[in-house]
Design a protein around this motif. Structure first.
Motif, PDB file in Angstrom:
ATOM      1  N   LEU A  65      48.169  27.861  56.465  1.00 55.01           N
ATOM      2  CA  LEU A  65      48.276  28.835  55.325  1.00 55.01           C
ATOM      3  C   LEU A  65      48.101  28.228  54.124  1.00 55.01           C
ATOM      4  N   GLN A  66      47.425  28.921  53.227  1.00 47.92           N
ATOM      5  CA  GLN A  66      47.071  29.088  51.584  1.00 47.92           C
ATOM      6  C   GLN A  66      46.688  27.311  51.492  1.00 47.92           C
ATOM      7  N   HIS A  67      47.309  26.655  50.594  1.00 46.07           N
ATOM      8  CA  HIS A  67      46.663  25.186  50.263  1.00 46.07           C
ATOM      9  C   HIS A  67      46.751  24.232  51.571  1.00 46.07           C
ATOM     10  N   ASN A  68      47.576  24.596  52.494  1.00 46.33           N
ATOM     11  CA  ASN A  68      47.587  23.643  53.908  1.00 46.33           C
ATOM     12  C   ASN A  68      46.366  24.020  54.905  1.00 46.33           C
ATOM     13  N   THR A  69      45.392  24.971  54.435  1.00 44.09           N
ATOM     14  CA  THR A  69      43.987  25.109  55.244  1.00 44.09           C
ATOM     15  C   THR A  69      43.179  23.809  54.951  1.00 44.09           C
ATOM     16  N   ASP A  70      43.473  23.078  53.899  1.00 49.22           N
ATOM     17  CA  ASP A  70      42.676  22.072  53.860  1.00 49.22           C
ATOM     18  C   ASP A  70      42.985  20.951  55.014  1.00 49.22           C
ATOM     19  N   LEU A  71      44.070  20.897  55.807  1.00 47.37           N
ATOM     20  CA  LEU A  71      44.662  20.104  56.813  1.00 47.37           C
ATOM     21  C   LEU A  71      43.599  20.471  58.103  1.00 47.37           C
ATOM     22  N   LEU A  72      42.734  21.609  57.980  1.00 50.67           N
ATOM     23  CA  LEU A  72      41.703  21.998  59.074  1.00 50.67           C
ATOM     24  C   LEU A  72      40.814  20.876  59.283  1.00 50.67           C
ATOM     25  N   ASP A  73      40.381  19.973  58.018  1.00 52.16           N
ATOM     26  CA  ASP A  73      39.482  19.025  58.057  1.00 52.16           C
ATOM     27  C   ASP A  73      39.911  17.861  58.889  1.00 52.16           C
ATOM     28  N   ASP A  74      41.105  17.764  59.047  1.00 54.90           N
ATOM     29  CA  ASP A  74      41.667  16.647  60.031  1.00 54.90           C
ATOM     30  C   ASP A  74      41.660  16.679  61.328  1.00 54.90           C
ATOM     31  N   LYS A  90      39.693  24.913  67.040  1.00 53.43           N
ATOM     32  CA  LYS A  90      39.684  24.990  65.685  1.00 53.43           C
ATOM     33  C   LYS A  90      38.934  26.245  65.168  1.00 53.43           C
ATOM     34  N   GLY A  91      39.799  26.997  64.267  1.00 56.08           N
ATOM     35  CA  GLY A  91      39.281  28.132  63.732  1.00 56.08           C
ATOM     36  C   GLY A  91      38.790  28.087  62.331  1.00 56.08           C
ATOM     37  N   GLU A  92      38.198  29.076  61.897  1.00 57.72           N
ATOM     38  CA  GLU A  92      37.740  29.191  60.630  1.00 57.72           C
ATOM     39  C   GLU A  92      38.747  29.453  59.386  1.00 57.72           C
ATOM     40  N   ILE A  93      38.513  29.121  58.411  1.00 60.73           N
ATOM     41  CA  ILE A  93      39.552  29.679  57.198  1.00 60.73           C
ATOM     42  C   ILE A  93      38.923  31.168  56.830  1.00 60.73           C
ATOM     43  N   GLN A  94      40.015  31.993  56.892  1.00 65.15           N
ATOM     44  CA  GLN A  94      39.725  33.587  56.583  1.00 65.15           C
ATOM     45  C   GLN A  94      40.516  33.775  55.402  1.00 65.15           C
ATOM     46  N   THR A  95      40.052  34.525  54.563  1.00 70.05           N
ATOM     47  CA  THR A  95      40.523  34.887  53.173  1.00 70.05           C
ATOM     48  C   THR A  95      40.872  36.520  53.074  1.00 70.05           C
ATOM     49  N   TYR A  96      41.961  36.801  52.830  1.00 69.02           N
ATOM     50  CA  TYR A  96      42.455  38.296  52.885  1.00 69.02           C
ATOM     51  C   TYR A  96      42.988  38.681  51.601  1.00 69.02           C
ATOM     52  N   GLY A  97      42.784  39.985  51.234  1.00 72.05           N
ATOM     53  CA  GLY A  97      43.332  40.572  50.115  1.00 72.05           C
ATOM     54  C   GLY A  97      42.488  40.174  48.640  1.00 72.05           C
ATOM     55  N   GLU A  98      43.172  40.897  47.509  1.00 64.42           N
ATOM     56  CA  GLU A  98      42.744  40.605  46.304  1.00 64.42           C
ATOM     57  C   GLU A  98      43.215  39.220  45.703  1.00 64.42           C
ATOM     58  N   ASN A  99      44.378  38.718  46.456  1.00 60.69           N
ATOM     59  CA  ASN A  99      44.879  37.494  45.867  1.00 60.69           C
ATOM     60  C   ASN A  99      44.223  36.211  46.321  1.00 60.69           C
ATOM     61  N   GLY A 100      43.263  36.486  47.585  1.00 63.34           N
ATOM     62  CA  GLY A 100      42.679  35.566  48.168  1.00 63.34           C
ATOM     63  C   GLY A 100      43.449  34.775  49.156  1.00 63.34           C
ATOM     64  N   PHE A 101      44.570  35.338  49.841  1.00 64.82           N
ATOM     65  CA  PHE A 101      45.439  34.552  50.712  1.00 64.82           C
ATOM     66  C   PHE A 101      44.578  34.045  51.752  1.00 64.82           C
ATOM     67  N   GLN A 102      44.774  32.658  51.996  1.00 61.81           N
ATOM     68  CA  GLN A 102      43.906  32.099  53.298  1.00 61.81           C
ATOM     69  C   GLN A 102      44.990  31.608  54.463  1.00 61.81           C
ATOM     70  N   LYS A 103      44.082  31.676  55.494  1.00 60.19           N
ATOM     71  CA  LYS A 103      44.614  31.186  56.715  1.00 60.19           C
ATOM     72  C   LYS A 103      43.659  30.821  57.622  1.00 60.19           C
TER      73      LYS A 103
END
Length: 95
Positions: free
Chosen positions: A45-54, A12-25
């Motif tokens: 990706l983006q709002h689905n990064t909260d699935l990482l908690d599952d 399970k990886g960590e959430i990474q944030t990219y660019g000025e718009n805050g793209f999350q992966k």
């Protein structure tokens, strides 16, 4: 096109944030539960990064993903297809 992958959370990886718009992966690696397992890198990706908690490493899941493909220009091999699996649904599985 959607695909379902059933297997154990290998990493399970960590959430990474990219660019000025805050793209999350984030990425999760799922290993199929069979004699010769296959390993799949699945993107969240983006709002689905909260699935990482599952996800909990070692536990079994059914992950529903969008199979995405695009062409990528490479230096040595010309244009090549590139595929990615992008998760949008995660369900625990009892095996």
């Amino acid at each position: 096109m959607n695909v379902e992958i059933i297997g154990a959370c290998h990493q399970k990886g960590e959430i990474q944030t990219y660019g000025e718009n805050g793209f999350q992966k984030a990425e999760v690696i799922i290993a199929t539960v069979e004699q010769h397992p296959n390993y799949y890198g699945i993107e969240l990706l983006q709002h689905n990064t909260d699935l990482l908690d599952d996800f909990e490493e070692g536990k079994n899941y059914k992950v529903t993903c969008a199979l995405r493909g695009r062409l990528v220009d490479t230096q040595n091999n010309g244009t090549r297809p590139f595929l990615s699996l992008v998760a949008f649904k995660v369900e625990p599985v009892n095996h």
